[in-house]
Write a protein that holds these residues in place. Structure first.
Motif, mmCIF file in Angstrom:
data_model
loop_
_atom_site.group_PDB
_atom_site.id
_atom_site.type_symbol
_atom_site.label_atom_id
_atom_site.label_comp_id
_atom_site.label_asym_id
_atom_site.label_seq_id
_atom_site.Cartn_x
_atom_site.Cartn_y
_atom_site.Cartn_z
ATOM 1 N N UNK A 249 7.348 3.252 5.355
ATOM 2 C CA UNK A 249 6.854 4.211 4.362
ATOM 3 C C UNK A 249 6.529 3.552 3.029
ATOM 4 N N UNK A 250 7.375 2.617 2.609
ATOM 5 C CA UNK A 250 7.287 2.015 1.279
ATOM 6 C C UNK A 250 7.608 0.535 1.469
ATOM 7 N N UNK A 251 6.636 -0.337 1.232
ATOM 8 C CA UNK A 251 6.796 -1.752 1.575
ATOM 9 C C UNK A 251 6.414 -2.649 0.402
ATOM 10 N N UNK A 252 7.387 -3.118 -0.381
ATOM 11 C CA UNK A 252 7.034 -4.065 -1.446
ATOM 12 C C UNK A 252 6.598 -5.400 -0.855
ATOM 13 N N UNK A 253 5.520 -5.977 -1.417
ATOM 14 C CA UNK A 253 5.010 -7.247 -0.895
ATOM 15 C C UNK A 253 5.317 -8.414 -1.826
ATOM 16 N N UNK A 254 5.352 -8.107 -3.126
ATOM 17 C CA UNK A 254 5.641 -9.133 -4.144
ATOM 18 C C UNK A 254 5.842 -8.389 -5.452
ATOM 19 N N UNK A 256 5.290 -6.356 -8.413
ATOM 20 C CA UNK A 256 4.111 -5.635 -8.896
ATOM 21 C C UNK A 256 3.280 -4.951 -7.831
ATOM 22 N N UNK A 257 3.624 -5.108 -6.549
ATOM 23 C CA UNK A 257 2.765 -4.542 -5.504
ATOM 24 C C UNK A 257 3.568 -3.940 -4.340
ATOM 25 N N UNK A 258 3.270 -2.661 -4.064
ATOM 26 C CA UNK A 258 3.943 -1.945 -2.970
ATOM 27 C C UNK A 258 2.898 -1.245 -2.113
ATOM 28 N N UNK A 259 3.068 -1.310 -0.796
ATOM 29 C CA UNK A 259 2.253 -0.480 0.103
ATOM 30 C C UNK A 259 2.992 0.832 0.332
ATOM 31 N N UNK A 260 2.247 1.935 0.311
ATOM 32 C CA UNK A 260 2.846 3.250 0.583
ATOM 33 C C UNK A 260 2.076 3.901 1.724
ATOM 34 N N UNK A 261 2.805 4.461 2.642
ATOM 35 C CA UNK A 261 2.220 5.194 3.765
ATOM 36 C C UNK A 261 1.381 6.366 3.223
ATOM 37 N N UNK A 262 0.076 6.422 3.542
ATOM 38 C CA UNK A 262 -0.775 7.471 2.948
ATOM 39 C C UNK A 262 -0.448 8.873 3.436
ATOM 40 N N UNK A 263 0.323 8.995 4.519
ATOM 41 C CA UNK A 263 0.770 10.333 4.948
ATOM 42 C C UNK A 263 2.096 10.720 4.321
ATOM 43 N N UNK A 280 1.858 -1.682 -8.959
ATOM 44 C CA UNK A 280 0.791 -0.954 -8.304
ATOM 45 C C UNK A 280 1.292 -0.451 -6.951
ATOM 46 N N UNK A 281 0.998 0.821 -6.658
ATOM 47 C CA UNK A 281 1.358 1.378 -5.345
ATOM 48 C C UNK A 281 0.054 1.686 -4.629
ATOM 49 N N UNK A 282 -0.220 0.977 -3.530
ATOM 50 C CA UNK A 282 -1.504 1.186 -2.830
ATOM 51 C C UNK A 282 -1.252 1.777 -1.441
ATOM 52 N N UNK A 283 -2.207 2.571 -0.973
ATOM 53 C CA UNK A 283 -2.120 3.131 0.377
ATOM 54 C C UNK A 283 -2.148 2.008 1.407
ATOM 55 N N UNK A 284 -1.283 2.085 2.388
ATOM 56 C CA UNK A 284 -1.307 1.114 3.481
ATOM 57 C C UNK A 284 -2.505 1.414 4.385
ATOM 58 N N UNK A 285 -2.978 0.394 5.082
ATOM 59 C CA UNK A 285 -4.059 0.560 6.056
ATOM 60 C C UNK A 285 -3.596 1.460 7.199
ATOM 61 N N UNK A 286 -4.537 2.060 7.901
ATOM 62 C CA UNK A 286 -4.209 2.893 9.062
ATOM 63 C C UNK A 286 -3.617 2.035 10.184
ATOM 64 N N UNK A 287 -2.712 2.609 10.968
ATOM 65 C CA UNK A 287 -2.219 1.877 12.141
ATOM 66 C C UNK A 287 -3.364 1.660 13.144
ATOM 67 N N UNK A 288 -3.238 0.641 13.978
ATOM 68 C CA UNK A 288 -4.284 0.371 14.972
ATOM 69 C C UNK A 288 -4.117 1.255 16.207
ATOM 70 N N UNK A 289 -2.996 1.950 16.332
ATOM 71 C CA UNK A 289 -2.706 2.736 17.536
ATOM 72 C C UNK A 289 -2.598 4.219 17.191
#
Ligand code: DAV
Length: 374
Positions: A249-254, A256-263, A280-289
């Motif tokens: 759901x919430x994934x810090x990468x470094x 200043x930057x976090x991916x957030x599940x867009x749903x 910065x909190x950015x929407x994560x990419x869609x899953x491939x499945x």
């Protein structure tokens, strides 16, 4: 072999020593309140339990072994748990359930904060004894690192008082779940402190904890008192009908930057501390499945359950092409790791690992913090 030192303060500093789980003897546990609440109504897991088929265990182990080798080839020391017999019932004076779960996701059980590894209370009866899989490693770290603090949170009683009976129906429906979870009405009650380690993200001085099915407010309060030098923040992610664990759901990468599940976006009113400190909190990419693999507890969003090796390098599951593409755009080097056939055993690349050592110290990544954000 390198010296054993337990030290990890966040999710992104250079990783040097890690635990990778095993699929050995993994079971689908029998029905119990908190577990049922997590299994979708239309899941292929409804109504069945027992040891997972051997060929799926072998395949998952092949993938986990391969992941361990990839990490080792990058100079990271890898330890593995010692599986207990998960076919044995879990039994205390307060409850009995006919089998246990497994030791594929150490992230759920072990929370590393600095030189401490804390065994979580857990909130499923079938996972009450799961820490035993990791005790040989804990003993070894205790022997070899004079500063290692081995801690265990108070074991919960997990009587029926820990669970809302409203959640016991198997016909609740997603609509009602979304309403309940948005209102913060979860399957677990406030009877006693409960938390899974995978509901906690570490950002140096700050710990961000998801309130949901597996972690209650008393559990978060317990963490606050246990880590008095940290600021502990409670977060919610409306939009998830089965909120367990923060790491899809919430994934810090470094810094200043976090991916957030867009749903499952972090609500506006909970974003202040990130905004005030230029995160910065950015929407994560869609899953491939479109669907999870068979007999899997987790959602397709294991796509964002990545393991950060250092602020420029991240392990992404091999079939998650959109997630890998996004990482590339964000300036991360992607290490592809095949793991999808092991998802059913308890999660993705973040779940199946637990930090022992990352370089670095405890830093304050949120120096502009006012009382209203804590
Ligand atoms: O989206 O099903 C999975 C998290 C596993 N640790 C999800 C959450």
């Amino acid at each position: 072999m390198q010296k054993t030192v337990v030290n990890s303060w966040n999710e992104w500093d250079p990783l040097k020593h890690v635990i990778v789980g095993r699929a050995d003897d993994c079971h689908i546990p029998p029905e119990e309140p908190a577990l049922d609440a997590k299994v979708p109504e239309d899941s292929d897991m409804r109504g069945q339990w027992g040891r997972r088929p051997q060929e799926t265990i072998d395949r998952a182990n092949e993938l986990l072994d391969n992941f361990a080798s990839i990490l080792e080839s990058r100079g990271i020391r890898v330890d593995r748990p010692t599986p207990i017999d998960h076919s044995k019932p879990a039994m205390t004076p307060d409850f009995r359930t006919e089998s246990q779960f497994g030791c594929m996701p150490p992230r759920d059980v072990l929370l590393t904060v600095g030189s401490e590894m804390l065994e979580a209370t857990m909130s499923y009866r079938c996972r009450w004894f799961e820490y035993l899989n990791y005790r040989p490693l804990m003993q070894q770290y205790f022997e070899h690192d004079p500063n290692f603090r081995h801690e265990s949170a108070p074991k919960p009683r997990l009587t029926d008082a820990d669970y809302h009976p409203d959640y016991l129906s198997d016909k609740i429906g997603v609509e009602k779940r979304l309403k309940w979870t948005a209102e913060k009405f979860f399957v677990t009650t406030e009877e006693e402190p409960l938390f899974d380690a995978a509901d906690v993200l570490r950002f140096g001085r700050d710990l961000v904890v998801q309130h949901g099915f597996t972690t209650n407010l008393k559990g978060i309060e317990w963490l606050r008192r246990h880590f008095p030098d940290h600021r502990v923040h409670t977060v919610n992610f409306p939009g998830d009908p089965y909120p367990i664990h923060i790491d899809a759901t919430f994934t810090p990468l470094r810094p200043g930057l976090i991916l957030n599940n867009p749903q499952r976006r972090l609500p506006e009113e909970q974003r202040k501390m990130y905004r005030d400190n230029d995160w910065e909190i950015v929407d994560a990419a869609q899953p491939a499945h479109n669907t999870p693999p068979p007999l899997c507890y987790s959602s397709t969003w294991l796509s964002m359950n990545v393991l950060v090796l250092d602020p420029k390098t991240v392990c992404v599951e091999k079939s998650e092409v959109y997630q890998a593409e996004q990482m590339d755009k964000l300036g991360m080097e992607v290490v592809e790791v095949e793991l999808r056939d092991a998802y059913a055993f308890g999660g993705g690349l973040h779940c199946c690992t637990a930090d022992v050592f990352r370089e670095g110290t405890c830093e304050d990544y949120f120096p502009n913090m006012d009382q209203s954000s804590v």
